[in-house]
Write a protein that holds these residues in place. Sequence first.
Motif, PDB file in Angstrom:
ATOM      1  N   ALA A  40      33.976  42.497  42.681  1.00 51.94           N
ATOM      2  CA  ALA A  40      34.788  41.279  42.819  1.00 51.94           C
ATOM      3  C   ALA A  40      34.712  40.456  41.536  1.00 51.94           C
ATOM      4  O   ALA A  40      33.705  40.481  40.839  1.00 51.94           O
ATOM      5  CB  ALA A  40      34.287  40.443  43.996  1.00 51.94           C
TER       6      ALA A  40
ATOM      7  N   GLU B 114      26.428  45.126  40.811  1.00 50.11           N
ATOM      8  CA  GLU B 114      27.518  44.615  41.650  1.00 50.11           C
ATOM      9  C   GLU B 114      28.248  45.739  42.379  1.00 50.11           C
ATOM     10  O   GLU B 114      28.624  46.740  41.768  1.00 50.11           O
ATOM     11  CB  GLU B 114      28.542  43.859  40.798  1.00 50.11           C
TER      12      GLU B 114
ATOM     13  N   VAL C 116      25.268  38.645  41.201  1.00 49.95           N
ATOM     14  CA  VAL C 116      25.936  38.574  39.901  1.00 49.95           C
ATOM     15  C   VAL C 116      24.878  38.211  38.856  1.00 49.95           C
ATOM     16  O   VAL C 116      23.794  37.743  39.203  1.00 49.95           O
ATOM     17  CB  VAL C 116      27.081  37.532  39.901  1.00 49.95           C
ATOM     18  N   PRO C 117      25.165  38.448  37.572  1.00 53.32           N
ATOM     19  CA  PRO C 117      24.148  38.184  36.548  1.00 53.32           C
ATOM     20  C   PRO C 117      23.714  36.720  36.523  1.00 53.32           C
ATOM     21  O   PRO C 117      24.535  35.817  36.622  1.00 53.32           O
ATOM     22  CB  PRO C 117      24.864  38.566  35.241  1.00 53.32           C
TER      23      PRO C 117
END
Lengths: 721, 160
Positions: free
Chosen positions: A360, A641, A660-661
Amino acid sequence: MRHDPTVSSTLEPERYEFCAPTTHRFELQRRDFFKLLGAGVLIISAVPEAIARQESGARAPQFGEPLPKEISAWLHIGENGVTTVYTGKVEIGQNIRTSLAQAVAEELRFPLERIELVMGDTQLTPYDMGTFGSRTTPTMNLQLRKVSAAARETLLALAAKQWNVDAGGLVASDGKITDPGTKRTVQYADLVRGQQLSQIIPADDPLIPASQWTVEGQSIAKVDARDFVTGKHRYPSDQTAPGMLYGKVLRPPSFGATLVSVDAPSQDFVNDVTFVHDGDFVGVAAASSEAAAQAVAAIHATWKEQPQPSRTELFDYLKNSPVEAKGFEGASRYETGSVDQALASADHRLKQTYHVNYIAHAPLEPRAALAQWSGETLTVWTGTQRPFAVRTELAQALRIPEDRIRVLMPDMGSAYGGKHTGECAVEAARLARAANRPIKLVWTREEEFTWAYFRPAGVIEISGGVGLDGMIAAWEFTNYNSGAAGIRTFYDIPNQRIVFQPTRYPLRQGSYRALAATANHFARESFMDEMAHAVGQDPLEFRLKNLKDERLRAVFQAAAEKFGWGHAQPAVGHGFGIGGGFEKGGNVATCAEVAIDPSTSEVRIVRVVVAFECGAIVNPDNLKSQILGGNVMGIGGALFEAIDFDNGRVLNARFSKYRVPRFSDVPQIDVVLVDRKDLPSTGAGETPLVGLAPAVGNAIFNATGKRIRSLPMAPHGIKSA
Amino acid sequence: MAKIQKLRVNGTERAIDADPQSSLLTVLREQLDMTGSKYGCGEGQCGACTVLINGTARRSCITTVGSTEGREITTIEGLEHHGRLHPVQDAFLAEGAALQCAYCASGMIMSAVALLKTNPHPSEQEIAAAMEGNLCRCGTNPRIIAAILRASQAHQEAGA
């Protein structure tokens, strides 16, 4: 293999770029411009198609010409000392509001702080297909340079006429024109006073070469930065209107579900709630977002669900569901030489399959819209990369003509290819019509994770044949579903078969930063590493041996040098990897160092070096930021992800479930900018990230001997990958 | 349940009309039109809504209005004093490329202000650890760390 980014200045749609037909529409007449803008000088840039048509009439464009129908931008120099530029491009965090202003300041010889850009407003700016495909710098930046150069030459001619001298002896600089002979000076603002001059370009006024740039090529900070650090800037989700209510939409329980029945809540459940049921659309409008959410929660609806594919069967599903598609979504096939024969006779043959999961975009600002009706006309402020396409969507959904709709795009909270569509705008407009009040609708994070669209999953199969001398003889590459962007190899291989096969797919999918170039580079550059090891050669040497393209060789060498490739050896538990490629006019090479935690097998990226070349650099610091940002973002898709889904439901539609990062994931990233002032500037928002995943995968192999052929590579460490 | 009728924001008492269970972020944005604090997730995971409550960084999206009674709330709109930006805001401007879409910037700045209050001279590692709860999807993280380091140095020089 390289295609010239300057060949076509109009957009080449690619699979998974959501595109609409170019329905050009332009209502303003020349006199309307001056009514709108006040007196001054107006320069209009026509796109090549319109130019071609005009030229076929064997007449050069002149002052006073009727406006051409296809226009890419225009610029107005006003009596108030402000230059206003109109472009359909939009600001989504890539800082083109700054870089385009630099282009104007450079060629117009005008102070940057007195340039205003009007962007992405369907009533005021020329039609634009959208802000995507890394096209703003190669096309709009160039158009604005031409417009500004034409404006500068027009002003010089005006001054020459006023002073009765030769324009060639005059100097334009810092918003004024000087006659060095007499030391006379006139401000642009004074020169244009009372004038109503318009001119249509193209003109062949000389552009300032990159080697002589004084504003372009400089690290100018975001032009309106102060509004962003003080919270004053109003993003789409911050827009308000008097009397505004908040909207909320009832979502189906799963993809593909259809509405069977719905009971409206009793009107006294919450005061002043408007309830809308129109086809499968059910929504409410209320005085606050919390009241709207409560009202939707109280709705009793029955849905008929349809069985949907699940993630566990994703790759078999893609592989076994080919479809025939037409146009830019269709299959593509490139073949040269005799690939079967060359494979059969090669010294070493390899065959591997790579997988890419759905991911996403997760822009930090979710989809948002404010819709306001005034009689039969509609105005919508919304976050989109394609305001004109959203206008079309609104017209179709609401069955009203496009000329009664205005879409405005306030600089928004990012998109990454994920906001090409206008779902939220349509929903807000529908609710606003029912409520007879302005409606703001902001999607929740869960809605954004579920009802937006995803980067396509894919299966990629590669067969390669390589000689004992390390020369690649045969290359067969098939991509199922993920896309054709960046599918061609840039290595010099005499026998190739490269196929993109569209398939049925289980989730709504579309554009994502760099499109399928990320998947195709991951597979190709991982496979290159495997072939290098098969013939016992250093991965960098092996690449250079099979690569003639000088620009790509240059970035590989620049990244390797900065990284110290071939000099240092990785520490125990660490590994080095390299990957790179070419896409959308940019050349990238990436070196990565990873460390594997011996107890958890978690992969940590320790260090990344990215070398990037995109022609003449327009804004070095912003370019560096785009490269850093693309690589930080790319860490997520490379390592952890993935959209998890089961029978039509997304199972991890929250940041607490979809990783997410974060700061702790970000390695040291060294950026090497290769500035080619002799080459046209190209885009840089996408391509810098495509080398990361293969560089990291190859580094994991270097550290562990384990080859991971699926993105993400290490969601829970590499043991379970 | 008695409604909450006032909120102390940026040194001023503001009239509101909210259920105690309403989210502070929603009230700030919808009742006071203070849109500098952003919605990003609604579960305290992204930090875009960060405000200071009695000087401590809090996620306003999961903070109830009721819990803030009698407390001092500071939002991004309240950092500027008499036309002078807070040193962290100045540092974000000076580290120009720290801003891409900048939707995260309010929350980043508020978290950084809170960090520098308790640790005026953090190391890069301490900054990264303190900012772990703030997401930047544009990936400006290295520039944000540089901006916070810059702010801490400016603070040091001002104090010296």
